[in-house]
Design an enzyme around this catalytic site. Structure first.
Site, PDB file in Angstrom:
ATOM      1  N   ASP A  84      -8.857   6.137  24.787  1.00  0.00           N
ATOM      2  CA  ASP A  84     -10.283   6.449  24.755  1.00  0.00           C
ATOM      3  C   ASP A  84     -10.541   7.522  23.697  1.00  0.00           C
ATOM      4  O   ASP A  84      -9.824   8.523  23.629  1.00  0.00           O
ATOM      5  CB  ASP A  84     -10.689   6.968  26.146  1.00  0.00           C
ATOM      6  CG  ASP A  84     -12.188   7.129  26.285  1.00  0.00           C
ATOM      7  OD1 ASP A  84     -12.899   6.126  26.179  1.00  0.00           O
ATOM      8  OD2 ASP A  84     -12.650   8.270  26.504  1.00  0.00           O
ATOM      9  N   GLU A 137      -9.442   3.253  20.529  1.00  0.00           N
ATOM     10  CA  GLU A 137     -10.889   3.226  20.389  1.00  0.00           C
ATOM     11  C   GLU A 137     -11.224   4.323  19.386  1.00  0.00           C
ATOM     12  O   GLU A 137     -11.272   5.502  19.727  1.00  0.00           O
ATOM     13  CB  GLU A 137     -11.591   3.528  21.717  1.00  0.00           C
ATOM     14  CG  GLU A 137     -13.105   3.374  21.573  1.00  0.00           C
ATOM     15  CD  GLU A 137     -13.935   4.331  22.406  1.00  0.00           C
ATOM     16  OE1 GLU A 137     -15.126   4.038  22.619  1.00  0.00           O
ATOM     17  OE2 GLU A 137     -13.437   5.396  22.824  1.00  0.00           O
TER      18      GLU A 137
END
Ligand code: GLC
Length: 505
Positions: free
Chosen positions: A195, A257
């Site tokens: 993330d 990401e």
């Protein structure tokens, strides 16, 4: 196979909204286990589960309290072990989501930092400028990126105040996350989605943003050299993580990401000694336009392709119709590289744009003073059946209401309908597995269309609303809309908003 990930199709499960086994309205690990047969029949290689760790509940689980456990609402570590074993029996690998940029403000480290200023170094605490925050950064969810604590110091949170950013120049932060990686790898996870992979390292001086920098918006890339992320130093972290992953038999994988300014910057994350995948988000921001798609597809070889995820409006609604969504999916699944699918896109689900305000849970809704509705419209529980209190999502109503016409989009309805979107995805995945796409070569094609070959396959896509003449082609393998055949059984036209796969002539 050690490079299974290279052409893999990975299915993103938004755990809260996939399947609810215990009837509390929230999806859970046992719910996922009960649907593994569906995922095997769909033909995906792996699933990525969004965070299921104990959390402060401020951002759909992306505010983690404990990185080594499962939140009660999703199940237990025992359920997770079983899920890994069942998935493996279905030949499906499991990836988990790691949130290293920030913890929850309920994490023991942050609680300690509040009590003891000497323990603040694991986060980014700074003195203010008079009564003002240390710099002019805004949070992604709206409002300043700094919150002041009782004794006057401020801490940085690029997202919600309940998501304090960690200091990745601190040795203990680095070593702790290496332990966390090993913990999940030892349990048998095949890989990790990272993330906010671009933002772990900020510019050391935390300088003010210049006036041409708009405040950060989720789902868009900042300019190059933005002080909030994509600093070269971040790559050291991933090089050390890669060594840990490579120590396993079979080696574990990572997917970043990373919202960065260009394809060249993105490619840095997937250098041979770093990460395996890094989402190429440019199709998430592209219009339904041949030139835009061509330029994104040409910008990288073997990229990590994605059209939708839990942070952006579903692509059916972005592109404007089911026909376009189906064509876009066939185009994506024809590309060399890996593909991430977002749960429900295989059913042709649209964005739910009219959720009642009182159910909105995304922090963006409150933080923006009720001007941004946020991301709940792509997080509505899946319709598995054409009846029941949550259309088969679980035995009770789900945590967000489903539109009443979703019964017709349910798995139950689509599984046996030969031309359903679900069966289109199944067929495309089967063909892709039989012959993984390789080496894309563009063919000349009229404006508003794209044509290319990848190995033995030829792909033609019509972005225009009207039919176009097809180039010379071999046998039709699959199309996103029915093609009309000529007297010789060969289709000569491609309908509007349509993609088709042929054998190479
Ligand atoms: C990532 C996640 C998003 C989350 C944010 C903060 O962008 O995909 O859902 O809100 O990070 O953790």
């Amino acid at each position: 196979m050690t490079d299974w990930w290279r052409y893999a199709v990975i299915y993103q499960i938004y755990v809260r909204s996939f399947a609810d086994a215990n009837g509390d309205g929230v999806g859970d690990l046992r719910g996922i286990a009960s649907r593994l047969g569906y995922l095997r029949d769909l033909g995906v290689d792996a699933v990525w589960l969004t965070p299921f760790y104990p959390s402060g509940g401020a951002d759909g689980g992306y505010d983690v309290r404990d990185y080594y456990a499962v939140d009660d609402v999703y199940g237990t570590l025992g359920d997770f072990r079983e899920l890994i074993a069942d998935a493996s029996a279905h030949e499906i690998r499991v990836l988990v989501d790691l949130v290293p940029n920030h913890t929850s403000d309920e994490h023991p480290w942050f609680e300690e930092a509040l009590e003891r200023p000497a323990a603040r170094d694991r986060y980014l605490f700074r003195p203010g400028r008079g009564d003002l925050p240390p710099n002019n950064w805004q949070s992604v969810f709206g409002g300043p990126a700094w919150t002041q604590v009782a004794d006057g110091d401020w801490y940085l949170h690029l997202y919600d105040p309940k998501q304090p950013d960690l200091n990745w120049r601190h040795a203990e932060v680095r070593s702790e996350f290496e332990n966390i990686l090993r913990f999940w790898f030892d349990l048998g996870v095949a890989g990790i989605r990272i993330d906010c992979a671009h933002s772990l390292i900020k510019h050391p001086g935390l300088p003010d943003l210049s006036t041409e920098d708009t405040p950060p918006v989720l789902g868009t890339a900042p300019r190059a050299n933005h002080p909030q992320g994509d600093q070269d130093e971040v790559h050291e972290i991933y090089r050390s993580w890669r060594k840990i992953a490579d120590d396993y038999d079979e080696p574990r994988i990572f997917c970043a990401e990373a919202w960065v300014g260009s394809a060249d910057r993105l490619a840095q994350y997937t250098r041979p000694d770093e990460l395996h995948h890094a989402f190429h988000f440019d199709l998430v921001n592209a219009d339904w336009d041949a030139e835009q798609f061509r330029s994104v597809i040409s910008s990288l070889d073997e990229a990590t392709w994605v059209l939708s995820n839990h942070d952006v409006p579903r692509h059916l609604t972005r592109f404007g119709s089911l026909e376009r969504a189906r064509a876009a999916a066939l185009l994506l699944l024809a590309l060399p590289g890996s593909v991430y699918l977002y749960q429900g896109e295989e059913l042709g689900l649209p964005e739910v744009e009219d959720l009642p305000e009182e159910v909105l849970a995304d922090p963006a809704w409150e933080r923006s003073g009720h001007t941004e509705r946020g991301r709940d419209g792509c997080r509505v529980p899946l319709p598995w059946a054409n009846n029941g209190p949550s259309l088969g999502f679980g035995p009770a109503a789900g945590w967000l209401p489903q539109p009443s016409d979703w019964a017709g989009l349910s798995v139950q309805e689509q599984a046996t309908a030969p031309h359903s979107t679900l069966n289109l995805y199944r067929a495309a995945l089967r063909l892709r597995r039989e012959a993984p796409p390789c080496e894309l070569r563009w063919l000349d094609s009229p404006s508003g269309t794209l044509a290319f070959t990848t190995g033995e396959r030829m792909v033609v896509v019509n972005f225009l609303p009207t039919p176009v003449e097809l180039p010379q082609h071999g046998e039709l393998l699959l199309s996103s809309r029915p093609l009309t055949a000529s007297a010789h059984d060969t289709p000569v036209e491609l309908p509007g908003d349509c993609a088709a796969w042929f054998r190479r002539p």
